[in-house]
Design an enzyme around this catalytic site. Structure first.
Site, mmCIF file in Angstrom:
data_model
loop_
_atom_site.group_PDB
_atom_site.id
_atom_site.type_symbol
_atom_site.label_atom_id
_atom_site.label_comp_id
_atom_site.label_asym_id
_atom_site.label_seq_id
_atom_site.Cartn_x
_atom_site.Cartn_y
_atom_site.Cartn_z
ATOM 1 N N ALA A 16 0.810 -1.208 0.000
ATOM 2 C CA ALA A 16 0.000 0.000 0.000
ATOM 3 C C ALA A 16 0.845 1.260 0.000
ATOM 4 O O ALA A 16 0.369 2.330 -0.374
ATOM 5 C CB ALA A 16 -0.913 -0.006 1.224
ATOM 6 N N ASP A 42 -0.312 -2.622 10.760
ATOM 7 C CA ASP A 42 -0.405 -3.376 9.502
ATOM 8 C C ASP A 42 0.265 -4.735 9.637
ATOM 9 O O ASP A 42 1.054 -5.151 8.788
ATOM 10 C CB ASP A 42 0.224 -2.580 8.359
ATOM 11 C CG ASP A 42 -0.200 -3.115 6.986
ATOM 12 O OD1 ASP A 42 -1.268 -3.759 6.915
ATOM 13 O OD2 ASP A 42 0.521 -2.903 6.008
#
Length: 804
Positions: free
Chosen positions: A523, A637
Site C-alpha cells: 500500500a 499493519d
C-alpha cells in the site's frame, strides 16, 4: 462350450495377476535377493502381521527421505530405527544384495550406506520390529536392526555390555544428538557427549543397582513392557515402574528422546490413542546431569534448564539469545560484546547493569571465590570485573564469580542463593564499533600527536603576518566545511537524532541497477533488491514510497527518528533513507527467506515447531514495539506479507510505524477486506481510539494462520462455513474438532494441549471488544505457558465476560 471358454479366460487372468498379488499381499515378511525399494513411492516391506514396516519415510518440508523402520498401524507411524543419520534424496534406492546386504544408493548411483554383510541369502521383516539378514548356508543371522539400534529399544530386544543408544538432535532432525545411553559395567548410564566427537562427559547419570555383588550382563525389554538388567546369577533388576497393560493389546518402546530423557512408552494397538509415558529417567534432567569437568549439560551453554512435565525446557537469560533460533536446546549468545578490551572503548564506566535471577544457578564456570562477602559487594565486584559474566551469592556469604561460557544452567526451586547476570545497558553504545580498530593503537595515537609538534613549531617561527594569513585561511576553511555540513543536515534533517545513513537518490538508483529487480509492492510503495557499498557489498531491500503531500514531511521525519532508534532481533533493521524533493526511500537489510506468507501458504506445509518459533518471534517483536522501546510504536499493519524470515527462519517484523504514518487519516477506507474479519481490528470501522490492541487483533488472526497454514479468508474453497478463519476456528474450538482445523496435521496434534492453548490465545486476541484482548506482554506470557489461559468467549461483541 461358451462356459468352458469363459472359465479358461478367468483362470488365465488370475494367473497373470498372481505375481502382482503375491508382491502386494506379502504375509511372511521374507525379502528375496535383488528386491529393492525406491524413495519416490509408498512401497514398503511389511512384517507378517503388518505391525512394522521397512522402507523410506519422507522428512517434513524437504525432498529428503530416511531409510527406517516404523510402527505401521498407528497414525503417527512412529520411527523405531533408521539407517544412522543418512538422508537420501528423492529417487534413491535400497537393494538387498548378496555381497553387502542392504545397500542404499543415491539417484546417481553413489553408495550412501550399507549393512556390510557378506553371503546374504535373504532378509526378513519380523513382527518384533527387527529386520534381519540371513546367511546363505546355515540360516544364521548376519545382521539385524536390533543389534544396530539408534535411539529406541523394542520388546525382545537386548543390549549387551558396551551397547549404546544415541538421541536425535530434535524431533524432526535425525542427526546424532548430544545424549547417549550405554549399558556399561552392568549398569545403564546416561551421558552427554561433545559433538562432533563421541567423547562422553563425566560423571554419568547411573540407572541401576551398584549394591548387588553379581554384575549385570544384559539389558532387556520384554513383551509385557518390563525393562530389566539380567545379572550373572540370573536375577533380574527391574527398571522403573511395573506395567499393567496386556501385552497383546499394547506396543512398547524405550526411547532416548532428543531432550535426553530415557522414556518407556506404551501405545494401544488400536489406531485410537497415543503414546503414553510408563516411566522415565532421570527424574530431573536439569539437576541430575551435572558435569564437573566441563562439557555441555541438558541445555546448551549460557542457557537455563527448567523442568516442565518431567521434560527439560531451555531458555536464554536476559541479554542473551539463541545461536540457532530454530533449536531451543542450542547454546545462547550474549546480545552484546563483553570483554576487557571492548569495555575500554566506551566513554563511560557505567555501561553494565545486573539482572537478578531467583532459583537460578550455574554450578560450574567458577573462576573466583570471595568469602566472606556481602550481597552488594558481590554485585559490584562482578560489575567492575571485565571478565565476570555472572555472580552467585549464597547464604553462607560466599560470592562465586563466573565467566563465559556458562554451563549446566538450571532453575532449581531448592536453590536459596541469588544470581546476578551482567548485561550491557541498551542506552550505552561504543563509538564507531564494538570491536577495537587494530590501527587505532596507543603507539599510533602517540605518533599522530608527535606529528603535530613540527607544524606547531613552524607556525611559531613564522612572522605575525604569515600567522595571520594562515589563521584566516583556517577560519575560511572551517566556515566552508560548516556550511556544507549544515546544508547536508538541512537536506536530510532526520539524521540529527538517529544513526541512519542518508543516501542520495542517485546512490540508491545505482544500488538497485535502476530499480530493476522488484521484490514486492504494497500500500505504501514498491520494494526493490539492491546492494550498497558500506565497507563491503551489503544486500539491501530498497522501498520506494509513493509520493505524498509536503505537509507529511514533519511526521515522516519524526517517525523516522523513532524507527531508527529501535533495535531488536525480531525487527527488520532500517539502514538508511533518502529524501530528495518528492522522493522518499527507505533502505532495509535484505532477508533471504522471503515473507511469512510465502512460507505458510506454499505447496508444502512447514513443520509445527518451526511455525511456533516464528509465532514467538513475532510476539517478541510486537512486545518490544509496544512496551520496551523509548516511544510506543503501533504497527497497524501486521500481516504475513509484513513478516520477513532471515536465513535461520527467525521472524522479523517489517514496515513498523509507517502504516500508522501513511494510513492514519484514511484507515476506515483502506481495510484489507471490506465487510469481513481480515487483519484489521473492528475499531478501525467504528471511529474508536486506536491503541496497541489493534496489533493484538492482527496478531491473533495471523496466529491462526500460522496454526492452520491457510489464509484468514478463503472464498475459493467453496465452503461458506470455513471461508472466514476466525469464525471457523472458534466453531472448531467450541465443538472440540481441532483435528479438522489443522487438517489432521499430525505434528500439531502430537501435543494437543499445546495446540489447544495456542488456539485459545488466538481467540482471546481477536475479541471484537478491545478491552477483552490481552496486551502483547500477557499474550507472550500465555504463549510461554507462564500464565494459564482461561477459556475464551465468542469473539462476538454481544458476549459479555470478565476482562483479561
Amino acid at each position: 462350450m461358451a462356459f468352458a471358454f469363459a472359465l479358461t479366460q478367468t483362470l488365465f487372468s488370475l494367473l497373470l495377476l498372481l505375481p502382482i498379488y503375491s508382491t502386494v499381499a506379502q504375509t511372511n515378511g521374507a525379502i528375496t535377493l535383488g528386491a529393492s525399494l525406491s524413495a519416490t513411492d509408498n512401497s514398503s516391506w511389511f512384517s507378517p502381521s503388518g505391525d512394522f514396516a521397512f522402507g523410506f519415510r519422507q522428512l517434513s518440508n524437504t525432498d529428503l527421505f530416511l531409510l527406517s523402520i516404523w510402527c505401521a498401524k498407528i497414525p503417527d507411524k512412529t520411527i523405531v530405527w533408521y539407517a544412522n543419520e543418512t538422508l537420501a534424496p528423492r529417487g534413491s534406492q535400497v537393494n538387498l544384495t548378496a555381497d553387502n546386504g542392504l545397500v542404499l544408493t543415491s539417484p546417481q548411483g553413489q553408495q550412501l550406506w550399507n549393512s556390510s554383510s557378506l553371503n546374504v541369502a535373504s532378509g526378513v521383516m519380523n513382527d518384533t520390529g527387527n529386520f534381519v539378514l540371513k546367511d546363505s548356508n546355515s540360516n544364521e543371522v548376519l545382521w539385524s536392526s536390533f543389534n544396530n539400534p539408534t535411539d529406541t529399544i523394542l520388546p525382545t530386544q537386548t543390549m549387551e555390555n558396551e551397547g549404546s543408544l544415541f538421541s536425535r538432535q530434535s524431533e524432526t532432525n535425525f542427526s546424532k544428538g548430544r545424549f547417549q545411553v550405554r549399558f556399561l559395567d552392568g549398569n545403564l548410564v546416561l551421558n552427554t557427549i561433545n559433538l562432533p566427537s563421541t567423547y562422553a562427559n563425566n560423571p554419568p547419570y547411573y540407572i541401576g543397582d551398584n549394591n548387588n555383588s553379581s554384575p549385570g550382563i544384559q539389558l532387556a525389554l520384554n513383551e509385557s513392557g518390563y525393562m530389566y538388567i539380567v545379572r550373572e546369577n540370573k536375577q533380574r533388576f527391574v527398571l522403573g515402574e511395573g506395567v499393567v497393560n496386556s501385552e497383546t493389546d499394547y506396543y512398547y518402546r524405550a526411547t532416548l528422546d532428543f531432550d535426553g530423557v530415557f522414556t518407556l512408552y506404551s501405545h494401544p494397538k488400536t489406531s485410537i490413542g497415543s503414546w503414553t509415558v510408563v516411566w522415565s529417567v532421570p527424574e530431573n534432567i536439569c539437576t541430575d546431569i551435572f558435569l564437573e569437568n566441563g562439557g555441555i549439560g541438558a541445555c546448551g551453554f549460557n542457557s537455563i534448564c527448567t523442568l516442565k512435565d518431567s521434560r527439560p525446557t531451555c531458555k536464554c537469560p536476559p541479554g542473551y539469545s539463541l545461536i540457532d533460533p530454530n533449536d531451543q536446546y542450542s547454546s545462547c549468545k550474549a546480545d552484546f560484546i563483553q570483554g576487557c578490551e571492548e569495555d575500554k572503548l566506551s566513554s563511560t564506566k557505567d555501561i553494565y547493569s545486573v539482572e537478578e535471577l531467583t532459583y537460578t544457578d550455574w554450578p560450574t564456570s567458577d573462576y573466583l571465590r570471595l568469602e566472606p562477602f556481602t550481597e552488594v559487594d558481590c554485585r559490584n565486584s562482578c560489575l567492575q570485573d571485565c571478565t565476570c559474566a555472572v555472580a552467585i551469592f549464597t547464604e553462607n556469604k560466599t560470592c562465586w564469580k563466573k565467566k563465559l561460557p556458562l554451563s549446566n544452567g538450571r532453575f532449581d526451586g531448592k536453590f536459596s542463593g541469588k544470581s546476578f547476570i551482567k548485561v550491557r545497558k541498551s542506552t550505552i553504545s561504543i563509538p564507531g564499533s564494538y570491536f577495537p580498530n587494530p590501527n587505532n593503537t596507543p603507539d599510533r595515537e602517540k605518533k599522530n600527536q608527535d606529528g603535530l609538534i613540527i607544524p606547531g613549531s613552524v607556525l611559531l617561527g613564522f612572522s605575525v603576518f604569515v600567522n595571520f594569513i594562515l589563521i584566516g585561511a583556517f577560519c575560511y576553511g572551517f566556515f566552508f566545511i560548516y556550511q556544507k555540513k549544515r546544508n547536508k543536515i538541512n537536506r536530510g534533517s532526520s539524521v540529527l537524532d538517529i544513526n541512519l545513513h542518508c543516501f542520495t537518490y542517485k546512490e540508491l538508483q545505482d544500488a538497485t541497477n535502476g530499480f530493476m529487480e522488484e521484490l514486492g509492492k504494497g500500500a505504501f510503495g514498491i520494494v526493490y533488491k539492491g546492494a550498497i557499498q558500506m565497507g563491503s557489498n551489503i544486500p539491501v531491500a530498497v522501498k520506494k514510497l509513493y509520493n505524498f503531500a509536503q505537509d507529511s514531511d514533519k511526521e515522516f521525519k519524526a517517525e523516522l527518528n523513532i524507527i531508527g532508534k529501535t533495535h531488536h532481533k525480531n525487527l527488520v533493521r532500517l539502514i538508511g533513507f533518502c529524501e530528495e524533493g518528492q522522493q522518499r526511500l527507505l533502505v532495509y537489510e535484505f532477508l533471504s527467506n522471503g515473507t511469512l506468507a510465502d512460507f505458510l501458504f506454499g505447496d508444502v506445509r512447514p513443520n509445527w515447531k518451526q511455525r511456533i518459533q516464528i509465532a514467538f518471534g513475532i510476539a517478541r517483536g510486537l512486545l518490544y514495539l509496544h512496551e520496551e522501546c523509548s516511544t510506543q510504536i503501533i504497527h497497524c499493519d501486521i500481516k504475513p506479507q509484513n513478516i520477513l524470515l532471515d536465513k535461520y527462519y527467525e521472524a522479523r517484523i517489517s514496515d513498523f510505524g509507517l502504516a500508522k504514518l501513511l494510513m492514519m487519516g484514511q484507515s476506515h477506507t483502506n481495510t484489507a477486506i471490506r465487510g469481513t474479519k481480515g487483519y484489521v481490528a473492528p475499531e478501525w470501522f467504528r471511529n474508536m481510539p486506536v491503541t496497541a490492541k489493534v496489533d493484538v487483533y492482527s496478531f491473533g488472526v495471523m496466529l491462526l494462520e500460522i496454526i492452520c497454514c491457510r489464509r484468514s479468508v478463503d472464498m475459493a474453497s467453496g465452503r461458506e462455513e470455513t471461508a472466514i478463519l476466525t469464525d471457523w476456528a472458534y466453531d472448531c474450538f467450541r465443538e472440540g474438532t481441532l483435528d479438522a482445523l489443522v487438517e489432521h496435521d499430525m505434528e500439531a496434534l502430537e501435543d494437543r494441549e499445546e495446540l489447544e492453548r495456542f488456539v485459545m490465545i488466538a481467540i482471546w486476541c481477536i475479541q471484537e471488544d478491545p478491552s477483552l484482548r490481552p496486551t502483547m506482554r500477557k499474550a507472550m506470557q500465555m504463549l510461554e505457558g507462564v500464565v494459564d489461559v482461561p477459556v475464551p468467549p465468542s469473539p462476538s461483541p454481544f458476549t459479555t465476560t470478565t476482562s483479561l
